[in-house]
Design an enzyme around this catalytic site. Structure first.
Site, PDB file in Angstrom:
ATOM      1  N   SER A  75      -0.566 -29.345 -13.991  1.00  0.00           N
ATOM      2  CA  SER A  75      -0.227 -28.264 -14.832  1.00  0.00           C
ATOM      3  C   SER A  75       0.359 -27.142 -13.891  1.00  0.00           C
ATOM      4  CB  SER A  75      -1.279 -28.025 -15.609  1.00  0.00           C
ATOM      5  OG  SER A  75      -0.919 -26.911 -16.664  1.00  0.00           O
ATOM      6  N   ASP A  94      27.353 -27.186 -15.471  1.00  0.00           N
ATOM      7  CA  ASP A  94      28.128 -27.213 -16.499  1.00  0.00           C
ATOM      8  C   ASP A  94      29.183 -26.151 -16.080  1.00  0.00           C
ATOM      9  OD1 ASP A  94      26.463 -29.011 -17.427  1.00  0.00           O
ATOM     10  OD2 ASP A  94      25.206 -27.512 -18.481  1.00  0.00           O
ATOM     11  N   GLY A  98      28.879 -26.972  -1.467  1.00  0.00           N
ATOM     12  CA  GLY A  98      30.219 -26.964  -2.246  1.00  0.00           C
ATOM     13  C   GLY A  98      30.504 -28.140  -3.009  1.00  0.00           C
ATOM     14  N   ASN A 104      27.269 -26.127 -22.969  1.00  0.00           N
ATOM     15  CA  ASN A 104      27.459 -25.231 -21.935  1.00  0.00           C
ATOM     16  C   ASN A 104      28.955 -25.313 -21.567  1.00  0.00           C
ATOM     17  OD1 ASN A 104      24.867 -24.415 -22.097  1.00  0.00           O
ATOM     18  ND2 ASN A 104      24.094 -26.075 -20.585  1.00  0.00           N
TER      19      ASN A 104
END
Length: 327
Positions: A36, A257, A228, A52
């Site tokens: 957790s 996106d 890149g 998106n």
């Protein structure tokens, strides 16, 4: 240019863990992980890969057609997308299921652990791309991005049957699909998008080597993070485009996106693949500089400054006439 963006529509719950996941994992105890993470930040943002990418295309001045499924809680999100240039008239609305949810935690090294609730996305498989294409007067290209797996296969098949060039972006859904399904998604794609890890995964899951895959797609575009982008085509040397440096990177969700939106926008303007990759990297940098995949404040001046700094004034001048965003 009419671009159909098929893919997920979701709400993102993004959290930031100030430490490193790797420091919490015990090498010889990975078969029984119970962790957790106490996070310090929570952002609730609009997201989903399809949404998106469509948002990014809309911000650059195009009018993409978003093809996906959402719940009845989509009304505010729909208005947001419409205000930013996205045609949402063909989004399927589930009467019973909520819009998909993505819950993700990022660490100090920008590694991520996420969970995705499909919700209404599972109904994307009911969308007939033929009907949508007929209603809008046809598409010039279809992007098949992560979505309900059966929807991805259906939309790929329908694009092929309609003779519409399609771009394959299987991404995280590669893990859900068998060999024949992966092959069906990528075979004949005009562009195959992957990141570096997925470039290996798509080979493993398809059973095709790199060269065999290159023989079945037009162009293979692989994002390499801070290194890149690599662009590959049969019979020509690989092209490497460096990334746009980012100062004060915030949160990586949606960076890929943003790249895809910039890349496809430049191609739609008739610019070459190298310029497309550079615009994609600039938009990705804008996304990385903020929290959330649609939270970036985009202006023509800021985008051109990124291009000018990373690639020189000639590249900025080449792209500037096409940008339909405020200065």
């Amino acid at each position: 240019m009419r671009i159909a963006v098929t893919g997920s529509i979701a709400e993102d719950h993004l959290m930031v863990f100030p430490g490193r996941f790797a420091e919490q994992l015990i090498a010889d105890r990975l078969d029984k992980v119970s962790l957790s993470f106490l996070v310090e930040e929570l952002e609730v943002r609009r997201g989903g890969v399809g949404a998106n990418i469509a948002f990014g295309l809309g911000r650059l001045g195009l009018t993409p057609y978003l093809v996906g499924a959402a719940g009845t809680d989509f009304s505010d999100y729909r208005l947001w997308l419409k205000e930013h240039g996205v045609d949402t008239d063909h989004v399927h609305i589930s009467p019973t299921l909520h819009t998909a949810r993505f819950v993700c935690t990022s660490d100090a090294d920008h590694n991520q652990i996420g969970s995705f609730y499909a919700g209404a996305m599972s109904e994307a498989r009911t969308i007939d791309l033929r009907d949508v294409a007929e209603r809008v007067g046809g598409f010039d290209a279809v992007l098949v991005s992560p979505n309900d797996p059966r929807a991805m296969l259906r939309h790929t098949r329908e694009a092929k049957e309609l003779g519409i060039p399609f771009h394959a972006d299987p991404s995280q859904q590669l893990a859900r699909m068998d060999r024949d399904q992966v092959r069906a998604l990528v075979d004949g794609a005009e562009i195959l998008f992957t990141n570096e890890y997925e470039s290996v995964l798509v080979q493993e899951h398809s059973g095709w080597t790199e060269q065999q895959l290159l023989g079945r797609v037009g162009t293979w575009v692989t994002t390499l993070g801070s290194e890149g982008v690599r662009i590959q085509r049969v019979g020509v040397p690989d092209l490497h485009v460096p990334a746009v440096p980012v100062t004060g990177a915030q949160e990586p969700t949606g960076v890929g996106d943003g790249f895809r939106a910039g890349f496809l926008a430049a191609l739609s303007w008739g610019l070459g693949q190298e310029t497309a990759a550079r615009l994609g990297c600039a938009l990705a940098a804008a996304v990385l500089g903020t929290t959330g995949p649609q939270g970036y404040d985009l202006s023509a001046d800021s985008l051109l400054d990124l291009l000018r700094t990373a690639y020189g004034p000639d590249e900025a001048d080449r792209i500037a006439p096409h940008l339909a965003v405020p200065a």
